[in-house]
Design an enzyme around this catalytic site. Structure first.
Site, PDB file in Angstrom:
ATOM      1  N   ASP A  14      18.059  17.713  99.441  1.00  0.00           N
ATOM      2  CA  ASP A  14      18.585  16.922 100.551  1.00  0.00           C
ATOM      3  C   ASP A  14      18.316  17.705 101.823  1.00  0.00           C
ATOM      4  O   ASP A  14      18.007  18.904 101.772  1.00  0.00           O
ATOM      5  CB  ASP A  14      20.093  16.686 100.373  1.00  0.00           C
ATOM      6  CG  ASP A  14      20.667  15.881 101.544  1.00  0.00           C
ATOM      7  OD1 ASP A  14      20.061  14.857 101.905  1.00  0.00           O
ATOM      8  OD2 ASP A  14      21.685  16.303 102.128  1.00  0.00           O
ATOM      9  N   SER A  15      18.480  17.051 102.951  1.00  0.00           N
ATOM     10  CA  SER A  15      18.320  17.758 104.215  1.00  0.00           C
ATOM     11  C   SER A  15      19.437  18.788 104.427  1.00  0.00           C
ATOM     12  O   SER A  15      19.316  19.650 105.282  1.00  0.00           O
ATOM     13  CB  SER A  15      18.329  16.746 105.360  1.00  0.00           C
ATOM     14  OG  SER A  15      19.497  15.955 105.286  1.00  0.00           O
ATOM     15  N   TYR A  46      17.329  15.186 109.134  1.00  0.00           N
ATOM     16  CA  TYR A  46      16.029  14.536 108.960  1.00  0.00           C
ATOM     17  C   TYR A  46      16.030  13.154 109.640  1.00  0.00           C
ATOM     18  O   TYR A  46      14.994  12.629 110.011  1.00  0.00           O
ATOM     19  CB  TYR A  46      15.731  14.319 107.472  1.00  0.00           C
ATOM     20  CG  TYR A  46      15.302  15.540 106.691  1.00  0.00           C
ATOM     21  CD1 TYR A  46      15.407  16.830 107.217  1.00  0.00           C
ATOM     22  CD2 TYR A  46      14.788  15.394 105.402  1.00  0.00           C
ATOM     23  CE1 TYR A  46      15.009  17.934 106.459  1.00  0.00           C
ATOM     24  CE2 TYR A  46      14.381  16.491 104.660  1.00  0.00           C
ATOM     25  CZ  TYR A  46      14.493  17.756 105.185  1.00  0.00           C
ATOM     26  OH  TYR A  46      14.095  18.845 104.441  1.00  0.00           O
ATOM     27  N   GLY A  47      17.230  12.597 109.745  1.00  0.00           N
ATOM     28  CA  GLY A  47      17.367  11.199 110.162  1.00  0.00           C
ATOM     29  C   GLY A  47      16.885  10.874 111.555  1.00  0.00           C
ATOM     30  O   GLY A  47      16.673   9.707 111.894  1.00  0.00           O
ATOM     31  N   CYS A  77      18.287  12.634  99.638  1.00  0.00           N
ATOM     32  CA  CYS A  77      18.347  12.235 101.040  1.00  0.00           C
ATOM     33  C   CYS A  77      17.760  10.828 101.204  1.00  0.00           C
ATOM     34  O   CYS A  77      16.612  10.579 100.799  1.00  0.00           O
ATOM     35  CB  CYS A  77      17.527  13.245 101.843  1.00  0.00           C
ATOM     36  SG  CYS A  77      17.398  12.875 103.580  1.00  0.00           S
ATOM     37  N   ASN A  78      18.523   9.931 101.784  1.00  0.00           N
ATOM     38  CA  ASN A  78      18.035   8.559 101.991  1.00  0.00           C
ATOM     39  C   ASN A  78      16.824   8.540 102.911  1.00  0.00           C
ATOM     40  O   ASN A  78      15.883   7.786 102.704  1.00  0.00           O
ATOM     41  CB  ASN A  78      19.124   7.681 102.600  1.00  0.00           C
ATOM     42  CG  ASN A  78      20.210   7.327 101.610  1.00  0.00           C
ATOM     43  OD1 ASN A  78      20.291   6.200 101.152  1.00  0.00           O
ATOM     44  ND2 ASN A  78      21.050   8.283 101.260  1.00  0.00           N
ATOM     45  N   THR A  79      16.863   9.381 103.940  1.00  0.00           N
ATOM     46  CA  THR A  79      15.761   9.414 104.898  1.00  0.00           C
ATOM     47  C   THR A  79      14.470   9.858 104.208  1.00  0.00           C
ATOM     48  O   THR A  79      13.420   9.218 104.354  1.00  0.00           O
ATOM     49  CB  THR A  79      16.105  10.369 106.067  1.00  0.00           C
ATOM     50  OG1 THR A  79      17.351   9.963 106.628  1.00  0.00           O
ATOM     51  CG2 THR A  79      15.027  10.364 107.119  1.00  0.00           C
ATOM     52  N   CYS A 190      23.169   6.407 103.296  1.00  0.00           N
ATOM     53  CA  CYS A 190      23.038   7.772 103.810  1.00  0.00           C
ATOM     54  C   CYS A 190      23.962   8.663 102.981  1.00  0.00           C
ATOM     55  O   CYS A 190      25.085   8.241 102.645  1.00  0.00           O
ATOM     56  CB  CYS A 190      23.451   7.816 105.279  1.00  0.00           C
ATOM     57  SG  CYS A 190      23.496   9.480 105.961  1.00  0.00           S
ATOM     58  N   THR A 191      23.482   9.849 102.687  1.00  0.00           N
ATOM     59  CA  THR A 191      24.251  10.768 101.838  1.00  0.00           C
ATOM     60  C   THR A 191      25.666  11.034 102.349  1.00  0.00           C
ATOM     61  O   THR A 191      26.572  11.293 101.568  1.00  0.00           O
ATOM     62  CB  THR A 191      23.535  12.135 101.777  1.00  0.00           C
ATOM     63  OG1 THR A 191      23.172  12.509 103.111  1.00  0.00           O
ATOM     64  CG2 THR A 191      22.317  12.087 100.893  1.00  0.00           C
ATOM     65  N   HIS A 192      25.836  10.997 103.675  1.00  0.00           N
ATOM     66  CA  HIS A 192      27.127  11.382 104.248  1.00  0.00           C
ATOM     67  C   HIS A 192      28.166  10.262 104.245  1.00  0.00           C
ATOM     68  O   HIS A 192      29.353  10.519 104.377  1.00  0.00           O
ATOM     69  CB  HIS A 192      26.938  11.837 105.695  1.00  0.00           C
ATOM     70  CG  HIS A 192      26.254  13.156 105.814  1.00  0.00           C
ATOM     71  ND1 HIS A 192      25.001  13.388 105.293  1.00  0.00           N
ATOM     72  CD2 HIS A 192      26.650  14.319 106.387  1.00  0.00           C
ATOM     73  CE1 HIS A 192      24.659  14.644 105.558  1.00  0.00           C
ATOM     74  NE2 HIS A 192      25.636  15.219 106.217  1.00  0.00           N
TER      75      HIS A 192
HETATM   76  N1  DGL Z   1      20.589  13.231 104.221  1.00  0.00           N
HETATM   77  C1  DGL Z   1      20.351  12.296 105.281  1.00  0.00           C
HETATM   78  C2  DGL Z   1      20.239  10.879 104.716  1.00  0.00           C
HETATM   79  O1  DGL Z   1      20.752  10.574 103.661  1.00  0.00           O
HETATM   80  C3  DGL Z   1      21.442  12.340 106.336  1.00  0.00           C
HETATM   81  C4  DGL Z   1      21.440  13.600 107.158  1.00  0.00           C
HETATM   82  C5  DGL Z   1      20.162  13.792 107.928  1.00  0.00           C
HETATM   83  O2  DGL Z   1      19.896  13.060 108.901  1.00  0.00           O
HETATM   84  O3  DGL Z   1      19.414  14.675 107.544  1.00  0.00           O
HETATM   85  O4  DGL Z   1      19.603  10.059 105.308  1.00  0.00           O
END
Ligand code: DGL
Length: 272
Positions: A14-15, A46-47, A77-79, A190-192
Site C-alpha cells: 500500500d502507499s 499516491y492519490g 491501495c485503491n489508487t 480507498c484504504t482509509h
Molecule cells: N492507499 C490509498 C488508496 O487506497 C490512499 C492513500 C493515498 O493517497 O496514498 O487509494
C-alpha cells in the site's frame, strides 16, 4: 530460503498504513498464512499523483516483495489498483489480487435501485476504474463518483469519530451531493475510508449499504489461493512482517488504529 511454495507469504503493498485494513480482513479469513506487508510511507500519498508515478512506485514495491518469497500479491491501495494492475499483471507471473473488482462486485450485488456511489482518491476516481468495473458487471447501473481527498489525512490523524465536528462537516461536504443522487449503495474505494465508516454511514443515511473493498478482497484471496492450491498446509498461526520506506514509529502508532492491534516490529527498507 523456503523450498515449499505453500509456505511462501502473501505480499501486500500500500502507499502507507491504509492497506492494513486489507491485511486485517485477509488475516481474519486466513489466520495461518504468513504476510509480508510493505507500506510506502516515504512516498504516500499516491492519490494525488500522476498515473506514471503511481505505476513506477508500484513496480518498485512489487520487486521488493518478490524478494521476500511471496506466492500472491495483493495491491491493497485503491489508487495503485486502479492505475497499475494491468501493467503489473503483464510484467509478473504470480497471481495478483487488486481491490477494485471485488468492491465493484460487492456493490453490484448490493444495489436494489441501480444507483451506486463510489468515493476514493482523486487518482482513483479520475481513472474511471470503479465506474468501468461496475459497468462491466452491469451496464444499467448508474454510478456517481466523488473524490474525498481529506478523508485520508483525517484517518491518518485518528480523527474519525462521527461525533467530531470536523469529521462530520467534512463528510457532509463530500457526501451531500451523493445523497441527492438517491444512491442505495456506496463503495468505500480507498484504504482509509473503512475507518470513517461510522461518520460516512451517519451522513449518507442508514438505508445506504456501505461496501468495504477490504472485506470483499479477502474473499477473492481465499478463492485464488484455493484454486491454485497455494494455501499453507501446516497448522499454527502465520507471521506478519511489516516493512516501511520511512518513519517506522509513525507506522507503529497510527497502524494500530487500522489493524485493530499493536504492531510490534517494523523494518525500515530502501526500495529505490
Ligand atoms: N492507499 C490509498 C488508496 O487506497 C490512499 C492513500 C493515498 O493517497 O496514498 O487509494
Amino acid at each position: 530460503m523456503k523450498s515449499d511454495i505453500h509456505e511462501y507469504a502473501i505480499g501486500i503493498f500500500d502507499s502507507g498504513i491504509g492497506g492494513l485494513t486489507v491485511l486485517r480482513a485477509v488475516k481474519k479469513l486466513l489466520p495461518l498464512e504468513h504476510i509480508m506487508y510493505l507500506g510506502d510511507t516515504a512516498r504516500v500519498p499516491y492519490g494525488t499523483r500522476s498515473a506514471q508515478t503511481v505505476l513506477k512506485y508500484s513496480i518498485a514495491n512489487t520487486d521488493f516483495l518478490l524478494k521476500q518469497n511471496i506466492k500472491l500479491l495483493i495491491i491493497a491501495c485503491n489508487t495503485a489498483s486502479a492505475i497499475a494492475t494491468r501493467a503489473l499483471r503483464e510484467r509478473y507471473s504470480l497471481p495478483i489480487v487488486e481491490v477494485i473488482t471485488p468492491g465493484a462486485r460487492g456493490a453490484v450485488a448490493a444495489t436494489r435501485n441501480a444507483r451506486v456511489g463510489v468515493i476514493g482518491t482523486e487518482a482513483t476516481i479520475n481513472s474511471g476504474a470503479y465506474q468501468a468495473a461496475i459497468h462491466k458487471l452491469n451496464p444499467r447501473i448508474e454510478v456517481f463518483a466523488r473524490p474525498c481527498p481529506l478523508f485520508v489525512p483525517l484517518a491518518e490523524e485518528g480523527w474519525y469519530d462521527p461525533a467530531d465536528e470536523i469529521v462530520r462537516l467534512t463528510a457532509q461536504r463530500y457526501l451531500n451531493e451523493l445523497k441527492e443522487n438517491a444512491i442505495d449503495t456506496l463503495v468505500l474505494g480507498c484504504t482509509h475510508y473503512p475507518l470513517l465508516k461510522g461518520a460516512i454511514q451517519q451522513i449518507i443515511g442508514e438505508r445506504v449499504t456501505l461496501i468495504d473493498s477490504a472485506e470483499e478482497t479477502a474473499h477473492v484471496v481465499v478463492r485464488v489461493l484455493t484454486d491454485k492450491d497455494l494455501l499453507i498446509k501446516k497448522s499454527g498461526g502465520g507471521a506478519c512482517s511489516f516493512f516501511v520506506t520511512d518513519i517506522p514509529h509513525r507506522f507503529t502508532e497510527t497502524g494500530k488504529l487500522f489493524l485493530g492491534k499493536e504492531i510490534e516490529t517494523v523494518q525500515l527498507v530502501d526500495i529505490l
